[in-house]
Every structure is written in C-alpha cells, then in structure tokens.
Design an enzyme around this catalytic site. Structure first.
Site, PDB file in Angstrom:
ATOM      1  N   ARG A 140      -6.704  -3.491  10.197  1.00  0.00           N
ATOM      2  CA  ARG A 140      -6.899  -4.345   9.767  1.00  0.00           C
ATOM      3  C   ARG A 140      -6.337  -5.544  11.402  1.00  0.00           C
ATOM      4  NH1 ARG A 140      -8.940  -5.760   4.716  1.00  0.00           N
ATOM      5  NH2 ARG A 140      -8.512  -4.537   3.283  1.00  0.00           N
ATOM      6  N   THR A 183       4.444   2.655   5.546  1.00  0.00           N
ATOM      7  CA  THR A 183       3.070   1.525   5.957  1.00  0.00           C
ATOM      8  C   THR A 183       2.944   2.537   7.369  1.00  0.00           C
ATOM      9  OG1 THR A 183       1.889   0.096   6.899  1.00  0.00           O
ATOM     10  CG2 THR A 183       4.001  -0.513   7.081  1.00  0.00           C
ATOM     11  N   ARG A 195       0.462  -5.480  -6.978  1.00  0.00           N
ATOM     12  CA  ARG A 195       0.337  -6.610  -5.857  1.00  0.00           C
ATOM     13  C   ARG A 195       1.049  -7.094  -7.164  1.00  0.00           C
ATOM     14  NH1 ARG A 195      -6.392  -7.172  -5.217  1.00  0.00           N
ATOM     15  NH2 ARG A 195      -5.691  -5.713  -7.294  1.00  0.00           N
ATOM     16  N   ASP A 213       0.268   1.691   8.857  1.00  0.00           N
ATOM     17  CA  ASP A 213      -0.370   1.002   9.854  1.00  0.00           C
ATOM     18  C   ASP A 213       0.283   1.265  11.128  1.00  0.00           C
ATOM     19  OD1 ASP A 213      -2.448   0.484   8.166  1.00  0.00           O
ATOM     20  OD2 ASP A 213      -1.984  -1.221   7.707  1.00  0.00           O
ATOM     21  N   ASP A 245       4.852  -5.982   5.519  1.00  0.00           N
ATOM     22  CA  ASP A 245       5.747  -7.136   6.166  1.00  0.00           C
ATOM     23  C   ASP A 245       5.746  -7.969   5.443  1.00  0.00           C
ATOM     24  OD1 ASP A 245       2.986  -7.464   6.320  1.00  0.00           O
ATOM     25  OD2 ASP A 245       2.649  -8.091   7.955  1.00  0.00           O
ATOM     26  N   GLY A 280       1.096  -1.358  -0.457  1.00  0.00           N
ATOM     27  CA  GLY A 280       0.227   0.209   0.090  1.00  0.00           C
ATOM     28  C   GLY A 280       1.043   1.559  -0.397  1.00  0.00           C
ATOM     29  N   ASP A 311       2.568  -1.055  11.839  1.00  0.00           N
ATOM     30  CA  ASP A 311       2.666  -2.402  12.334  1.00  0.00           C
ATOM     31  C   ASP A 311       4.372  -3.533  12.320  1.00  0.00           C
ATOM     32  OD1 ASP A 311       2.474  -3.061   9.543  1.00  0.00           O
ATOM     33  OD2 ASP A 311       0.781  -4.048   9.729  1.00  0.00           O
TER      34      ASP A 311
END
Lengths: 328, 328, 328, 328
Positions: B176, B130, B76, B132, B107, B15, B134
């Site tokens: 998510r 990213t 992708r 996120d 990741d 992303g 994460d």
C-alpha cells in the site's frame, strides 16, 4: 581517465550456477546501453580457443533471466592452461577487437582470467558464480541462495515421511571444501545435525547428539552431510552409525547435481543483475583485474589477487552455534 | 546487570508473514535452552486480553519451520488500543508471571508493544515480521524474500504465455505504501515497467516506455503495479493504457493474499531463526523496548521509538536505476 | 492401404497450454523415426500464410519437454478464415511438398483445420491442447492437469493466511464456458464453494453455505469463481457477498494468465508424448480429419466433425456431489 | 440389505504416500455426512493393538488436504501378524463399538486387513495408498502421480546442468519390484534410458544406446535406474559404465525418501478424495473385504483376494516402446 572500450565479451566457466543467465543478461544489456558492442563466448575458455565468439544484442538475452544453467554453456578446458592455448584465445579476441572480458565462475575461472590478463594486458572483470559460496570478496556467490533453497525443499519432503521414532535420514549435499551449503541447509530445515568439511565431528559426538534427540522424544532425525566431510559421504556415515546403533532404520539421499540447476531464486536474479551491471560499469570506469562482489548490501570490488589468495573461513559462526540451540 | 527473567511469552500480530513459524521456534527453543519457561499467546494481542496463553516446550515447535502462516495465529484487536484492554492483557500476563514479551509483526504491532511496555514496565522485544519490508532498522523483514519469490514464480508462468507482440500483462502486487515487493519483483522477473507508491509515474511515461519496447521488437511486456500505486491498481492502469493504446491486448493478474503464504524460503527461515535467537538473548542481556533486525549480515537492535518514527525510503535506488537499463 | 507420406508439418494454435512442447517433440521425433521429413510452422496458421515453415530434426526438439508455452508460438489469425488466406497457406505447404499437418490446439484450431482439410484434401490430425478441458473426445486435454496444479498451489498459499473466522477469499480461475478447472481446483484445494458457468448458483445459496460453515467453526472460507460464472467474476461476487454479509473481510485473487504457463506436470508431458506419438502413427496408417484423445487410459481417435459438434457436459458429476459432502 | 453400521475407524499403514491426508479427510467427512461416528487410529495396526483410537469430527481433518505424509502416522507392526496381536486389536475395536475399518496402504496392509476381516468378521475396505503403483485393481495408486512429479522436477534441475557432450547422469528412483515410477519419470523427463526391475537390460545394450546418442550429438544423457534394477542401483551401474566408457564423466543422484513426501498433486488429492468417499459408501452399501480403485475414470471395487493374488504387469507397454522412439 576512462578507457577507450568498444567491444566486450562475456563467458561462463566452471560448474553451472543458477543466476548466471541473469548476470549474462545484465552484462549484455548494460554494455549495449552504454554503447558497447557485446559478444558472448560459448563454452567458457574453450570457446575463446575455438573462436566460438558471437555478437549479442539486447534481444539475444530476452526471456533468460528465469532459466537455470547458462545459455553460454561451460566446459572444462585444459588447453587454456597452456601458453599455446592462451595465445590462441588472445588471437581470437583480437580478431573481434575485443577490449575486455567479463568472466563468470569460481576460483578456477579467476585463476585463468588473472593469468590471461597479466600475460596479454586484456582487461578482465570477474563475477563470482558458484553455488559453493567459497570465494573471498562476496558474502554471497551467485547460485548459493538457489542451491540452499533446492536442498531445503528436498529435506521438507523427507520430513513429511519422517514421523517414526527409529528412523534416521542422511542427506548428502554439495561442498568438497566448503560447508556453506550444508550449514545454511541445516539451519533452514531444522536438521538435527550437520557434518562439515571444516570441522572434525567425531562419530561419537554425532551419536550422542542423536541419542539425546531420541530421549527427548524427537520423532525423527535428519543429518546433513557435506560431500567433503572427513568421515565420508552420507552412505559411509549412515553405515557407521548403523553399526553402532543398529535399532535405527537409516535412509540415504544423495542430492547430487540437481543442486546446480533449477530456476534461480529472486535473490540470485537480483545478485546476478547487480553484479553484471557493476562488472560493465567498473570496466568502463577503467578498473580491471578485479572481481565484483556483494558485501553487506553493497556491491564492491576485490582484486582477483585477493579473491584468490585470501582464505577466509566463510562458515557463519552464529549459525553454527544456533544449530545446537535450535535443534533441542 | 542481567535481569531476573523466568517466563517469556511470544505472540504474532498483524498480517501473516512466511518465516514467523521459524521465528517462534527459535524464540521458544532459545528460551528453553537458557532455562526460561516459554509461553505462546494465540491470536496476537487478542489472546493476551482473553488469556489464551499456553506453555510451550521444545516439542511444541517441532516440524513447523517449513510452514507458512503462524501456528500462534494473528487477529485484529481494537480492544488492545484501549486502556481497559491493555489492563486486561497485563493482568493476564501477571497470572502467568510473565516477565517479558516477544512480539513478531509490523508497525501496528510495535506501536501497541511500545505503549504496553511504557505503561506497565513489561519487557518487550520486537521482531520485524511483515512481507512489505517497510520498517526502519532491518534491511529485510521476515517474509519479504518469500513474498518476492512467490511473485516471481507467478510472473515466470505468465512469461511462458507472453510471446506475442501485442500483449501487455499487468500484475498487481502487495504494497500500500511500500514499493519494495514491486521493485525487487520487477528486477527479478525482468519486467518492462514498474509502478510504485513512492513515485509519480505518469501514464504517458509508461506508454512511451511500452512503445519503445514494441519498436525494439520485444515480444511481450510485463508491468508490475503496486496496489498502492497513485494511478490505481492493475485493473485501472490496464484500462487507461487500453484506452490510449487500443491495439494492445491487456491481461490482468491480481495476486492478492497468496503473497502472504507459502513455505518460507531458506533466507526467511534463517532470518526468522536468527532474529528469534537474538530476541531472547537481548532480553536476557537486559535490553527492552527494542527491535532486533538485520543490517548487512549482522543482527543489530533498534529502539522501538526509532523503528516507528524514522521514515526511511527503503526502495533500493540502484535497483530502480537498473530496471531501466536492464529492460531495454 | 498406407498412404505415401513423406513430409509432415506441425503447428500450435490458440491459447498456450503446458505440454504443447512435449507434444511437438513427440510429433517430430516419431516422424523422423519413421523416415518422414518434419517441419515446424511458427505462429500457427499465420505461419502457414506467411510461409514461416522450417525443417525440424531430432535435435531441434531437445530440452523442450519441460518448458511451458510452445516453441512454435501461437497467434490469432483472422486471415486464415478467408478463402485467400487458406489458398496462401495451401500454396506454401505445397512449396515444401508437405503431405499432412498436425495441429495442436482447441476448437477454434480444429474448425480451421477441418475446413482446410476439406477444401484442399490435405491430411490433418488434431491434438487437443487447451487448459480448459472443453473438447469432446478426450477425457483430459493437454495442459488441464498442469493448470489445475497451478491453481491449487496458489490456493494452498492463500490457506496459510486464512486462519481467522471472518475472512472470505474469492479466487477467480479460467473457464469462460467450462467449469472444469474450477471444479477440480475446488475439490483439490478443499474449497468451501465453487461457482461454475454451467450452473446457476444463487447468491442466497452461496451465503447460506458460508453461514453454515461459519456456524460449524470453520476458520476460513475459500470460494472458487469461474471467470464465466453467471453472477460475474470474483470481484463482483465478493462485492455482492460483502453487501449482504458485511462483517466479513473479503479478499480477491485473480489468477489470470499464469494458469496458462508453467512447466508441464508429468501427466501432461506423458499425455503430450502419447498424443504426439499417436498423431503421427494415425497419419501413417492413413487416417485423417481426426483428433487423437485420451479415453480412460487409451489413446483413441474421434472425427474432427464429432469433436466439434458434440456438446458434452464434461463436468464430473461425482466431483460436484463430493464438493458438498467434503466441505462440511 | 444395508448393514447397521454406526462407527467406522480409519488407519494408514505401510510407507507414507502423498494424498493419504486427502483420503483420510474424505473418509471422515463422508462418514460424518452419513451420520456415522468416525475414529482415527494412530500408527496403523500398532495403534489398534495399543488402543490409540480417537474420535474424529469434521474439523479434525481441516487444512490437511494439502499436506504430505499422514496425520494418522504409520508404523511397522510385527505384532499384528500374530494371533495375540490381532485379538488385542479386535478387542480394542470392540471397546469403541467399531463396526468397520478403512485401511489405506499397500499390499502388506491389505494382507493384514484380509486376515483380520476373515478372522473376526469385521467389515474392511481397502484404499490403495502407495507411491509404487504396484497393486492390481487400480490404474493409479495414491501418491504415484505426486512421486513422479517429484522425480521429474529433480531431473529437470539436473538437465539444466547437463550441457556437455561427455556427461552421464544416473538417477536412482524408488521401486524394488515395480518400474512404474521409473518408466513414467523417464518418459516425462525425456531420459535417454531407463533400467527397470521387470526387464533384463544388458549393460551392453545401455552402452550401445548411449553411444548412439553421443554420435547424434546429444549434449547429455540421463539414465533412470529403479532401485530394484537387476544390475544394481545407480552407483553400481554408473561404475560399470565408467569402466567401459571411461571418457565419460558420470554423476549419481539417489533421490531416496524425498519421493514419498511433498504436497500431493491435484490428481492425488482428487484420487484420495474419490477413493475415501467411495470407501465409506461401499461399506454403507454392505460391501466388505474389498478395495476401491480407479479404473479408467471410474471408481470400482476389487476383492482384497484379487488385489493381492493377481500379479499384473503394470508397466505401460506403449510408454516402454515410446521411450525408444522419443529419445532419438
């Protein structure tokens, strides 16, 4: 041993910094959550002297976290530097049975707080609130992140218009003694050069740098100038460059006080919340005469003594090196 | 011993995250500054496979530091998960004599990079990009600060309209598996409640909290919902609350992909610049199969192995505690 | 003949719209400038009924011109639709000797104002304040320009991330019966398609349009969906498109109430100032039962009767035509 | 009778203005939609002379509607004022069989276009693109709305910090001969005073006004100064006020070129789209030597002759009156 604290007041002093309201909100609500009666002092130390001290409840800090400036106002206050002024301030605090004071501001604010605490034994906790990031004991001061974002957004707009070979933009940013805003702004905006109070940059060096840029076909050049730069502000530097380099079209922007305002960034809201939360918790643990600050990702305390007397060079040296590499 | 590196390629994958362009700029210019020939790969691993690999000079990254998205695009790419795909990718790199690869992503990106590096011995350096936040090994990932600011600006606008007693706003934010965006957004916007993927928050608990707010005369309530929340997204939660609490007027906002875009904040531009600068320098020192990240205020490396296998709970626990105290 | 007006009250009612505060400021200061005593009514018609009516001076509207929302609040008020409610409202106005009322809001607000004025002979002047731009008699309503800018900034961010061939973004904007926000947002953001309440757009037509875009190598597609669109909101449309067109990755954003908030644009501040200024001047000239509005660049009055009963199709037809030409 | 037009070129000239890219996009796509081959000229008239003329297709204007500046660049070009320069320009147009030219810019641009059209019979259509709003024939010029919003956002930030009684902020905005930006900015930001090039405002008058404000307990004062103000720019005025009024703390901001940049507002994107769409349609109808402009809500044409020779006083007189009433 936990102190017996029932009433705490909070004030903001010195120049406004975005995030002060987030901090006031955290101070007030953390106090109330812990059963303390909270008070707000209007216009900094002036409000202590004139007894402009009012109770605050949880609702009195609703819907302020996103506002620039400070709902408690700030003011210059020469009177607080006198013994009479301090005595008046103390007497007023006693009228409200106030046991401790949270002061949000810069080094001037802390100097006053330290003297006041020493003189009357009132408990004091400082929060570093200044856009200049010039205090020892906190990697970031409240308002610094927002101020840089404000500068960077301004420069982004200037870049839109900067697509001709022979144009130089000089942008003056805040920082009388500290080049922190200038340096981070320069890296973030991809500026071609930056003039800092901490460094003697010869005009020759700047001109050499600009000429190199021109020869490598840079379409424009942006120079950030700290207001405390030794060769003068943006106007002065632009004039001197123009004299030496007269085929350049030089344009000047002085951002001025707009750097102090604006809705705080998320970073400053979280920092203000954390430091306000910590300020109350430190007081309730019995600590006093200290400043809460951010080190790495942790909130830590520094004595006001150290915060005021340690002269750290806060310019990030890796960024300074990077400006040269990344503006090729 | 310094490796003999002459050509380095950079790609973005996964992303988009604001700050990727600042990082690409830093990678390219730091490489060139050190005498390396730099290449950009378009559309992530897909571009390796289809040989969409182009030389980049210092000017090719001019005027991009402030742009959202990534000039190298992402895509992708299932084919890169196959042995044939990897082989094609490797063959294409060899056509350009590329010695090392900088990959900017999350990741999924690093999993691919690790396998690719292990299989072909190509030098690899990862940059955590990213929104996120994460990934283990960097306190902040590229784009996280900007994403939070985007969310917070949106909530500020909602708050302007939120001045009636009986109105509840549910705002769904990205995440998510990670509640990082939700938590920092909640603290920064002064939200009344936050629902995170990492926590089982019973609906009863939320309703109790909202009722307490109502009884203390809060004029409105804002609830942040992570998309990965166990009781469903903002629509589902709003519906369930409405069933139990029908005098409330519930309003839903789904921020969606706008959280991935926007001009990067100063923080993300500096982070991108630092990590890009470090990525090249680490490769030139001979390091490989690692990720550069920010820990405290320092750039440090983590092995891709550790970055991928260490499951740290990155939610800041002090913030979680603060949300309760500060939203009274 | 000039009326003998000494006291005027102002209220806001219906959904918030950015620019309402600029208008309140103009109403209050223009009144005071003309020697009138000014009053503010809190929470719309509810405040009339509960006598939440307070004097306002020039300072009470300081530093509000830039704020979203309304300092006078709004509220739903069913009671004002009853005879008893109206009587209470009138009695309260008389307690303060209020001769005239400025109401800022949409058609619901004006319906109430008209009945109230007819029933009790109180002088009434309306100001069109609604982001939907769905009132006859003013080319632009207060808040419309700001709302469009808010939508467009959101879509700009989405566009940053939209650079792959197979991705479709559906963005739902406000407008139950009016496609004004959707249409201007679509033109301003360069959207590929727009679905409006006023038009039956078949799904087939949309899909054909999207396929044409794909075949001409558009890298992404953005579809604006009015909440009042006949085929459903953004979620429903996205689902239906996905069924027919399953290789597309569809993403949904629901902007919701953030469109009502935010600092008003310059256009809305000027519009609010002009209309507030005019509202008082019209009352002082003896006019009543009218609405002030912008036509071309001039402020003109329309009777409340006409404003409420004329059903103009406000969609700008040239823009509708342009969306097709400009999104090729 | 419709002309036989097959190839049209577009250029931007003079100072950048936000919305130029939206206009270029509309010109190019409307031309292509109508079967015309479209060309873009880089760097204004300079590009005509140096044959920097390239074909443009629908994709070449993708993802530019939101960008500040102009993708076609602008440049100063003294050579186009000479007969030789014009001849070169014409010869280059003929090489590409270009039948007509759309020029986006201000009065300097139109002066050149008019002479060029008269001399060589080339079809010319002008689009008013300048932030100064100083052209006859269009109520709003391209970029004006965005520039005002930029100024107003800056002043909003300054207001955050302006809460002390004895502080005066002087903000210099663009406008050598036109006070349009200054006047709309003053009304939109609630400034206490505005100094315009079109008006002789005595310093005494300004000081009287500021003193009145002080006596009515205004907490701060903001003065907008056009760069073309007869008593000098913001620095000069601040200095003179300070001499007379020395207890005031005066602060200066010079916004400079940031007013030319930034992402265009929705208003400017729509205006640019409309005018670009109309420019092509007017050329295809056979019109030439005209400018398309916005009057009220309609696009209308004005001859370049009239646009250049009619000296309209564009200051909105009702706004001028309002500044006094609304800043009490």
């Amino acid at each position: 041993m936990k102190p017996n604290i029932k009433n705490i007041a909070v004030l903001t002093s010195g120049g406004d910094a975005p995030g002060m309201n987030a901090c006031i909100r955290a101070v007030v609500r953390t106090g109330i959550y812990n059963g303390i009666n909270m008070f707000g002092v209007l216009q900094g130390y002036q409000g202590l002297i004139s007894n402009n001290i009012n109770p605050m409840d949880a609702r009195s800090v609703s819907n302020i976290i996103h506002l620039g400036g400070t709902i408690l106002k700030t003011a210059r206050c020469l009177e607080f530097k006198t013994d009479e002024g301090m005595q008046l301030a103390y007497d007023n605090l006693k009228k409200h049975d106030i046991d401790a004071l949270v002061v949000i501001g810069g080094d001037g604010t802390f100097t006053g707080a330290k003297r006041f605490g020493e003189k009357f034994g009132i408990r004091v906790m400082g929060v570093p609130g200044t856009i200049d990031n010039d205090l020892y004991g906190s990697d970031f001061t409240l308002g610094y992140d927002t101020a840089i974002n404000t500068v960077v957004e301004a420069i982004d707009k200037i870049r839109d218009t900067a697509d001709s070979h022979d144009r130089l933009f000089f942008i003056e940013v805040m920082g009388r003694d500290s080049g922190c805003i200038a340096l981070r702004s320069a890296v973030s905006s991809g500026a071609e050069a930056v003039l800092l109070p901490e460094k003697d940059t010869s005009l020759n060096e700047l001109i050499t740098q600009l000429e190199t840029g021109a020869s490598t076909k840079k379409t424009s050049s942006i120079v950030i100038v700290s207001e405390g730069n030794k060769d003068g502000g943006a106007y002065d530097v632009a004039k001197k460059v123009k004299e030496r380099f007269n085929h350049y079209d030089t344009k000047v922007t002085i951002l001025g006080h707009l750097q102090r305002g604006g809705s705080p960034s998320s970073f400053d809201r979280i920092l203000g919340s954390r430091l306000g939360f910590a300020a109350i918790n430190e007081l309730l643990k019995g600590n006093t005469m200290q400043m809460v600050g951010l080190r790495g990702n942790d909130v830590q305390t520094t004595s006001l003594e150290d915060a005021l007397t340690t002269h750290s060079f806060k310019l990030e040296s890796d960024l300074l090196e990077m400006t040269k590499v990344l503006s090729i």
